[in-house]
Scaffold this active site. Structure first.
Site, PDB file in Angstrom:
ATOM      1  N   LYS A  83       0.824  -1.213   0.000  1.00 11.39           N
ATOM      2  CA  LYS A  83       0.000   0.000   0.000  1.00 11.39           C
ATOM      3  C   LYS A  83       0.859   1.265   0.000  1.00 11.39           C
ATOM      4  O   LYS A  83       0.359   2.345  -0.326  1.00 11.39           O
ATOM      5  CB  LYS A  83      -0.964   0.007   1.182  1.00 11.39           C
ATOM      6  N   ASP A  84       2.163   1.164   0.357  1.00 14.99           N
ATOM      7  CA  ASP A  84       3.058   2.320   0.342  1.00 14.99           C
ATOM      8  C   ASP A  84       3.711   2.539  -1.013  1.00 14.99           C
ATOM      9  O   ASP A  84       4.363   3.562  -1.231  1.00 14.99           O
ATOM     10  CB  ASP A  84       4.177   2.150   1.381  1.00 14.99           C
ATOM     11  N   ARG A 134      -8.401   8.367   4.279  1.00 14.83           N
ATOM     12  CA  ARG A 134      -9.349   7.327   3.839  1.00 14.83           C
ATOM     13  C   ARG A 134     -10.145   6.798   5.017  1.00 14.83           C
ATOM     14  O   ARG A 134     -11.378   6.656   4.952  1.00 14.83           O
ATOM     15  CB  ARG A 134      -8.574   6.181   3.165  1.00 14.83           C
ATOM     16  N   ARG A 135      -9.449   6.485   6.105  1.00 13.93           N
ATOM     17  CA  ARG A 135     -10.140   5.991   7.292  1.00 13.93           C
ATOM     18  C   ARG A 135     -11.036   7.074   7.888  1.00 13.93           C
ATOM     19  O   ARG A 135     -12.168   6.810   8.286  1.00 13.93           O
ATOM     20  CB  ARG A 135      -9.123   5.511   8.332  1.00 13.93           C
ATOM     21  N   ARG A 162       0.967   4.413  18.795  1.00 16.38           N
ATOM     22  CA  ARG A 162      -0.455   4.624  18.508  1.00 16.38           C
ATOM     23  C   ARG A 162      -1.353   3.959  19.556  1.00 16.38           C
ATOM     24  O   ARG A 162      -2.304   4.567  20.031  1.00 16.38           O
ATOM     25  CB  ARG A 162      -0.770   4.098  17.097  1.00 16.38           C
ATOM     26  N   CYS A 249      -0.964   7.573  -2.304  1.00 17.95           N
ATOM     27  CA  CYS A 249      -1.330   6.602  -1.278  1.00 17.95           C
ATOM     28  C   CYS A 249      -1.856   7.240  -0.003  1.00 17.95           C
ATOM     29  O   CYS A 249      -2.315   6.538   0.888  1.00 17.95           O
ATOM     30  CB  CYS A 249      -0.148   5.678  -0.964  1.00 17.95           C
TER      31      CYS A 249
END
Length: 328
Positions: A83-84, A134-135, A162, A249
């Site tokens: 995804k990166d 996106r999230r 996180r 991305c």
């Protein structure tokens, strides 16, 4: 060309997750080639910068240093989170393998072991941390559908950092990729798996990319033994959609290809895509389903066409105006 007796040098980012992923691939390459594999730790710009991904460009910030090392001959191959990886593949580098994909879903780590719906219904305003537009778009839309409100907080940092925001009481929850938590052995901390029907993952999420110099045909052929044709078809469709949207991305784009197969071949693919404003007020969501050619090469080419076609439909529905980042 690499010599038979020299250890292969695998370039990897320094994070715990990157090292775990690269270690998995190193073990497979050792078994495949009978050669030792040494991990070479490389710091990327995305690792050093504390700015939001959208601010520093997003696209390629975690991979450019690894690619530079490949082209300079300092490493023999590299492992990336797919995804990166920018959607444009440099001619000098070969995407030699996309191994079997892990769980593509996003996962919630929330206080008190709560699910997303329990959390937002219980709170007046729920504070959820994520660095992904996106999230943010899809989580805010989900909360709106429940008559609730979110405060999505932009965060960066490794998994420990996180999750520490939750255990330390600064946030009610954080959202991370399920695959990463599993690869770190931290799946027990997941309190809810976010269903793709509600939150589509990033294109290529859960998949790894194994890259080497295109000129090293022998190594590329060996690494290709790690390639999973089903995963290759799925991520090709997702990344083709992303590329046709001309989005990077860190743009608010989600995509997921689901494959159906018989005992040997992929027979049908459903591709879903979403683009939205980060406040969740506006989403463009479309899907398409159709048969897939039996030949692996034809299936990949077909997947690329399907991704581009669905992106075209999304653009016609207004997707371009919803993306904060457009690739030039």
């Amino acid at each position: 060309m690499t010599t038979p007796h020299r250890a292969l040098r695998l370039g990897t980012r320094r994070s715990a997750l990157a090292m775990a992923q690269s270690g998995m691939i190193a073990d497979q390459v050792r078994a495949l080639t009978g050669r030792p594999v040494d991990l070479v730790e490389i710091t990327t710009y995305g690792d050093v910068s504390r700015e939001a991904l959208a601010t520093i460009g997003g696209t390629g910030v975690f991979v450019s240093a690894l690619r530079d090392a490949l082209l300079a001959g300092e490493i023999d191959f590299a492992v990336h989170s797919l995804k990166d990886l920018p959607t444009a593949q440099p001619a000098e580098l070969a995407l030699a393998a996309v191994p079997v994909r892990a769980d593509a879903r996003d996962a919630l780590v929330a206080r008190g072991g709560l699910t997303f719906e329990q959390l937002v219904v219980e709170n007046g305003v729920t504070r959820i941390g994520t660095g992904s537009p996106r999230r943010m778009a899809q989580l805010n839309a989900w909360a709106r559908s429940l008559g609730c409100e979110l405060d999505t907080v932009a965060i960066r940092g490794n998994v420990d950092t996180r999750i520490g925001y939750v255990s330390g009481g600064e946030l009610d929850a954080v959202v991370l990729a399920s695959a990463g938590l599993h690869r770190l052995g931290r799946e027990a901390e997941i309190t809810d798996f976010l269903p793709p029907d509600t939150v589509l993952p990033a294109p290529g999420q859960g998949a790894l990319a194994v890259e080497c110099a295109a000129s090293n045909a022998e190594l590329a052929a060996q690494l290709a033994e790690l390639d999973d044709p089903f995963t290759r078809v799925a991520v090709t469709a997702e990344r083709s959609l992303l590329a046709a949207l001309e989005a990077g991305c860190s743009a608010p784009v989600g995509a997921l290809a689901d494959l159906r197969s018989d005992e040997r071949d992929v027979t049908e693919m459903r591709l879903r895509g979403v683009v939205g404003t980060t406040d969740g007020a506006t989403l463009v969501q479309l899907s398409t389903t159709g048969p897939v050619p039996a030949s692996p090469a034809e299936a990949v080419a077909h997947a690329a066409r399907v991704g581009a076609e669905l992106a075209g439909e999304m653009l016609a529905k207004g997707a371009a105006g919803l993306m904060g980042e457009r690739a030039l």
